[in-house]
Design a protein around this motif. Structure first.
Motif, PDB file in Angstrom:
ATOM      1  N   SER A 271      70.181 140.220 -24.195  1.00  0.00           N
ATOM      2  CA  SER A 271      70.796 141.348 -23.498  1.00  0.00           C
ATOM      3  C   SER A 271      69.691 142.260 -22.983  1.00  0.00           C
ATOM      4  O   SER A 271      68.666 142.446 -23.629  1.00  0.00           O
ATOM      5  N   GLU A 272      69.925 142.786 -21.821  1.00  0.00           N
ATOM      6  CA  GLU A 272      68.934 143.634 -21.170  1.00  0.00           C
ATOM      7  C   GLU A 272      69.668 144.824 -20.571  1.00  0.00           C
ATOM      8  O   GLU A 272      70.663 144.656 -19.879  1.00  0.00           O
ATOM      9  N   ILE A 273      69.194 146.023 -20.894  1.00  0.00           N
ATOM     10  CA  ILE A 273      69.822 147.234 -20.369  1.00  0.00           C
ATOM     11  C   ILE A 273      68.756 148.167 -19.807  1.00  0.00           C
ATOM     12  O   ILE A 273      67.576 148.041 -20.124  1.00  0.00           O
ATOM     13  N   ASP A 274      69.204 149.092 -19.006  1.00  0.00           N
ATOM     14  CA  ASP A 274      68.300 150.074 -18.406  1.00  0.00           C
ATOM     15  C   ASP A 274      67.763 150.999 -19.487  1.00  0.00           C
ATOM     16  O   ASP A 274      68.496 151.459 -20.358  1.00  0.00           O
ATOM     17  N   TRP A 275      66.480 151.279 -19.418  1.00  0.00           N
ATOM     18  CA  TRP A 275      65.835 152.206 -20.340  1.00  0.00           C
ATOM     19  C   TRP A 275      64.843 153.076 -19.566  1.00  0.00           C
ATOM     20  O   TRP A 275      63.808 153.477 -20.054  1.00  0.00           O
ATOM     21  N   GLY A 276      65.156 153.333 -18.324  1.00  0.00           N
ATOM     22  CA  GLY A 276      64.252 154.075 -17.468  1.00  0.00           C
ATOM     23  C   GLY A 276      64.353 155.576 -17.656  1.00  0.00           C
ATOM     24  O   GLY A 276      65.214 156.094 -18.362  1.00  0.00           O
ATOM     25  N   THR A 277      63.438 156.257 -16.997  1.00  0.00           N
ATOM     26  CA  THR A 277      63.435 157.704 -16.972  1.00  0.00           C
ATOM     27  C   THR A 277      63.630 158.135 -15.526  1.00  0.00           C
ATOM     28  O   THR A 277      63.814 157.307 -14.645  1.00  0.00           O
ATOM     29  N   LYS A 278      63.553 159.424 -15.272  1.00  0.00           N
ATOM     30  CA  LYS A 278      63.728 159.916 -13.907  1.00  0.00           C
ATOM     31  C   LYS A 278      62.687 159.357 -12.943  1.00  0.00           C
ATOM     32  O   LYS A 278      62.968 159.106 -11.787  1.00  0.00           O
ATOM     33  N   ASP A 279      61.478 159.181 -13.438  1.00  0.00           N
ATOM     34  CA  ASP A 279      60.393 158.774 -12.538  1.00  0.00           C
ATOM     35  C   ASP A 279      59.796 157.402 -12.835  1.00  0.00           C
ATOM     36  O   ASP A 279      58.831 156.997 -12.215  1.00  0.00           O
ATOM     37  N   ARG A 280      60.352 156.661 -13.778  1.00  0.00           N
ATOM     38  CA  ARG A 280      59.769 155.361 -14.126  1.00  0.00           C
ATOM     39  C   ARG A 280      60.857 154.393 -14.575  1.00  0.00           C
ATOM     40  O   ARG A 280      61.719 154.742 -15.366  1.00  0.00           O
TER      41      ARG A 280
END
Length: 140
Positions: free
Chosen positions: A41-50
């Motif tokens: 499973s793969e989910i989004d773990w981004g931040t505002k700028d990365r």
């Protein structure tokens, strides 16, 4: 990232764990001991700028014998292999944590050991990866 990482996971398991075969999907039959990549499973773990991704990987070790000792040892090797994976091109590993390690008796003399690992990676855009938490600034 998923395709590169999946290939890296399979290669690392084949290199580091002493089994007869590593299957990419569910395998009903094989010469024991063998590994099967069970969960992905793969989910989004981004931040505002990365950009960032969180990946959870599950592996099953299948074995036969009077005890599950060999399955437990192979499961430990598989989990260590998952935790020691390097980042793939363009992504840097931020955290790698064990998620599960359990031995299950399927029937008399048949064992399954289930292991899992979680990895968080951030996009690496050249100058190194810097993750910062925003802190509230209090003025006096």
């Amino acid at each position: 990232m998923a395709t590169l990482m999946r290939a890296a996971v399979l290669a690392r398991l084949r290199e580091k764990v002493a089994v007869t075969r590593v299957f990419e999907s569910a395998a009903e039959k094989g010469t024991v001991p063998f590994l099967t990549l069970r969960e992905w499973s793969e989910i989004d773990w981004g931040t505002k700028d990365r950009a960032g991704r969180e990946l959870r990987i599950g592996v099953a070790v299948r074995d036969a014998g009077e005890s599950g000792a060999r399955a437990v040892a192979l499961a430990a090797d598989a989990q260590a292999a998952l935790l020691s994976l390097p980042g793939v091109l363009g992504w840097r590993v931020v955290t790698a944590v064990p998620l599960r390690n359990v031995l299950v008796s399927e029937s008399a003399g048949r064992w399954s050991a289930l292991v899992g690992a979680g990895r968080r990676a951030g996009a690496d855009h050249g100058g190194g990866l810097r993750w910062r938490r925003k802190r509230a600034v209090r003025s006096c």
